[in-house]
Motif scaffolding. Structure first.
Motif, PDB file in Angstrom:
ATOM      1  N   SER A   1       0.850  -1.191   0.000  1.00  0.00           N
ATOM      2  CA  SER A   1       0.000   0.000   0.000  1.00  0.00           C
ATOM      3  C   SER A   1       0.885   1.239   0.000  1.00  0.00           C
ATOM      4  N   SER A   2       0.365   2.341   0.523  1.00  0.00           N
ATOM      5  CA  SER A   2       1.107   3.601   0.572  1.00  0.00           C
ATOM      6  C   SER A   2       0.620   4.404   1.767  1.00  0.00           C
ATOM      7  N   PRO A   3       1.430   5.359   2.234  1.00  0.00           N
ATOM      8  CA  PRO A   3       1.027   6.180   3.380  1.00  0.00           C
ATOM      9  C   PRO A   3       0.239   7.416   2.943  1.00  0.00           C
ATOM     10  N   ASN A   4      -0.333   8.093   3.926  1.00  0.00           N
ATOM     11  CA  ASN A   4      -0.945   9.419   3.755  1.00  0.00           C
ATOM     12  C   ASN A   4      -2.183   9.435   2.869  1.00  0.00           C
ATOM     13  N   ASN A   5      -2.896   8.306   2.776  1.00  0.00           N
ATOM     14  CA  ASN A   5      -4.170   8.309   2.073  1.00  0.00           C
ATOM     15  C   ASN A   5      -5.261   8.853   2.988  1.00  0.00           C
ATOM     16  N   LYS A   6      -6.299   9.421   2.385  1.00  0.00           N
ATOM     17  CA  LYS A   6      -7.413   9.968   3.163  1.00  0.00           C
ATOM     18  C   LYS A   6      -8.724   9.404   2.653  1.00  0.00           C
ATOM     19  N   ASP A   7      -9.574   8.987   3.587  1.00  0.00           N
ATOM     20  CA  ASP A   7     -10.875   8.451   3.234  1.00  0.00           C
ATOM     21  C   ASP A   7     -11.722   9.516   2.547  1.00  0.00           C
ATOM     22  N   LEU A   8     -12.702   9.070   1.771  1.00  0.00           N
ATOM     23  CA  LEU A   8     -13.534   9.993   0.995  1.00  0.00           C
ATOM     24  C   LEU A   8     -14.776  10.381   1.791  1.00  0.00           C
ATOM     25  N   ILE A   9     -14.981  11.683   1.924  1.00  0.00           N
ATOM     26  CA  ILE A   9     -16.178  12.208   2.566  1.00  0.00           C
ATOM     27  C   ILE A   9     -16.840  13.205   1.622  1.00  0.00           C
ATOM     28  N   GLN A  10     -18.113  13.448   1.818  1.00  0.00           N
ATOM     29  CA  GLN A  10     -18.884  14.258   0.884  1.00  0.00           C
ATOM     30  C   GLN A  10     -18.591  15.745   1.021  1.00  0.00           C
ATOM     31  N   GLY A  11     -18.441  16.409  -0.132  1.00  0.00           N
ATOM     32  CA  GLY A  11     -18.229  17.845  -0.163  1.00  0.00           C
ATOM     33  C   GLY A  11     -19.509  18.576  -0.511  1.00  0.00           C
ATOM     34  N   ASN A  12     -19.409  19.894  -0.566  1.00  0.00           N
ATOM     35  CA  ASN A  12     -20.586  20.720  -0.872  1.00  0.00           C
ATOM     36  C   ASN A  12     -21.120  20.487  -2.280  1.00  0.00           C
ATOM     37  N   ASP A  13     -20.292  19.930  -3.171  1.00  0.00           N
ATOM     38  CA  ASP A  13     -20.730  19.662  -4.539  1.00  0.00           C
ATOM     39  C   ASP A  13     -21.465  18.336  -4.674  1.00  0.00           C
ATOM     40  N   GLY A  14     -21.647  17.620  -3.561  1.00  0.00           N
ATOM     41  CA  GLY A  14     -22.332  16.336  -3.581  1.00  0.00           C
ATOM     42  C   GLY A  14     -21.426  15.165  -3.875  1.00  0.00           C
ATOM     43  N   LEU A  15     -20.211  15.424  -4.367  1.00  0.00           N
ATOM     44  CA  LEU A  15     -19.253  14.372  -4.654  1.00  0.00           C
ATOM     45  C   LEU A  15     -18.437  14.051  -3.402  1.00  0.00           C
ATOM     46  N   TYR A  16     -17.718  12.942  -3.460  1.00  0.00           N
ATOM     47  CA  TYR A  16     -16.920  12.494  -2.322  1.00  0.00           C
ATOM     48  C   TYR A  16     -15.441  12.728  -2.610  1.00  0.00           C
TER      49      TYR A  16
END
Length: 307
Positions: free
Chosen positions: A240-255
């Motif tokens: 794998s790799s370090p420093n990944n971030k999970d996806l959360i919803q933004g104001n545009d409706g996308l993650y």
């Protein structure tokens, strides 16, 4: 000294395992990644005194996520018309005559400063002899409603960084995840954007075709996509790799999240999707073991990429 020798041997094993059989994938990895950033007309329809121009990136509809721009023009002068209530409904007819749709924005948003209406369509299949896509649209000018339809071609998405997947969740609902960006990742931390959608089961018998209530989809709100990117090829050891971030919803409706690609090649984005209450809707944890020479196991929910 003995511990130092063991460390060096382990390091050499890692280097060898990361290069083992790598040439098997050179041709695939060296394939040029197509990028499209310019909107062009993908379809046009004329109705009475009006022309409906439907634009997409590269002037092409692709399987997966497509940003859509619609312009209503005077058919003679090609000037923008003051229109409202633009609706957009893609419908696919299969070889058996069954009609289905895909995630889409039914009521398009007005972008008054740029004289167009914006939306999206996540085409779930390419066009073929047994799969015919048609767009059903309506718009209002001077309080009069106009309806139009147009058969369109949906092509294969050759950029694997824009892949998608569909699946049944543990809650019995039908979901769709479509990658939106990056189109061309770098060996670096990349902003990762995806759309998550759900099919809305009709609650009543439909009216006359095309009844949008029978083809309804919604953007999933308040979910989380836990991310674990890995290189599953045997030569890569499923690292794998370090420093990944999970996806959360933004104001545009996308993650929105971050994926850190440490080298070019085949990567698998392993996901676990959680609802608003933290309940797992789909996905399983991936082993963290380093497995040189063995293809890495994938999550129950994943999307493959390549750059």
């Amino acid at each position: 000294m003995k511990m130092y020798q063991l460390f060096i041997m382990g390091l050499l094993l890692t280097v060898v395992s990361c290069t083992l059989d790598k040439t098997n994938y050179e041709d695939e990895i060296n394939t040029a990644v197509p990028e499209h950033y310019e909107f062009k007309e993908a379809a046009t329809i004329t109705k009475s005194d009006y022309t409906i121009s439907i634009e997409a990136l590269n002037g092409t509809f692709y399987q997966g996520y497509n940003e859509i721009r619609v312009k209503i023009l005077n058919a003679q002068t090609k000037e923008s018309i003051s229109a409202s209530n633009i609706t957009f409904l893609p419908v696919m007819t299969g070889g058996d005559g069954n009609k289905t749709s895909c995630p889409h924005r039914y009521s398009l948003n007005s972008q008054s400063t740029d004289s167009y209406f914006s939306g999206y369509s996540v085409f779930t299949n390419t066009s073929s002899a047994g799969r015919i896509w048609k767009l059903y649209m309506s718009f209002t000018v001077n309080q009069k409603i106009y309806t139009v339809d147009k058969e369109v071609i949906v092509k294969e998405q050759l950029n694997k960084n824009l892949n998608m997947t569909s699946f049944a969740g543990n809650d019995g609902e039908q979901y769709f995840i479509a990658l939106v960006s990056p189109q061309k990742p770098q060996v670096a931390e990349n902003k990762l954007v995806a759309g998550i959608y759900k099919y809305n089961q009709p609650t009543a018998t439909g009216g006359s075709f095309p009844d949008p209530s029978q083809f309804s989809y919604s953007e999933v709100s308040g979910y989380t996509l836990l991310l674990d990117p890995r290189m599953p090829e045997p030569s890569m050891g499923n690292h794998s790799s370090p420093n990944n971030k999970d996806l959360i919803q933004g104001n545009d409706g996308l993650y929105h999240g971050v994926v850190n690609y440490t080298m070019t090649g085949n990567w698998t984005l392993n996901f676990i999707m959680l609802n608003q209450n933290g309940k797992i809707i789909k996905g399983t944890k991936v082993s963290t073991d380093f497995t040189p020479g063995v293809e890495g196991a994938k999550s129950e929910l994943f999307i493959d990429t390549l750059f």
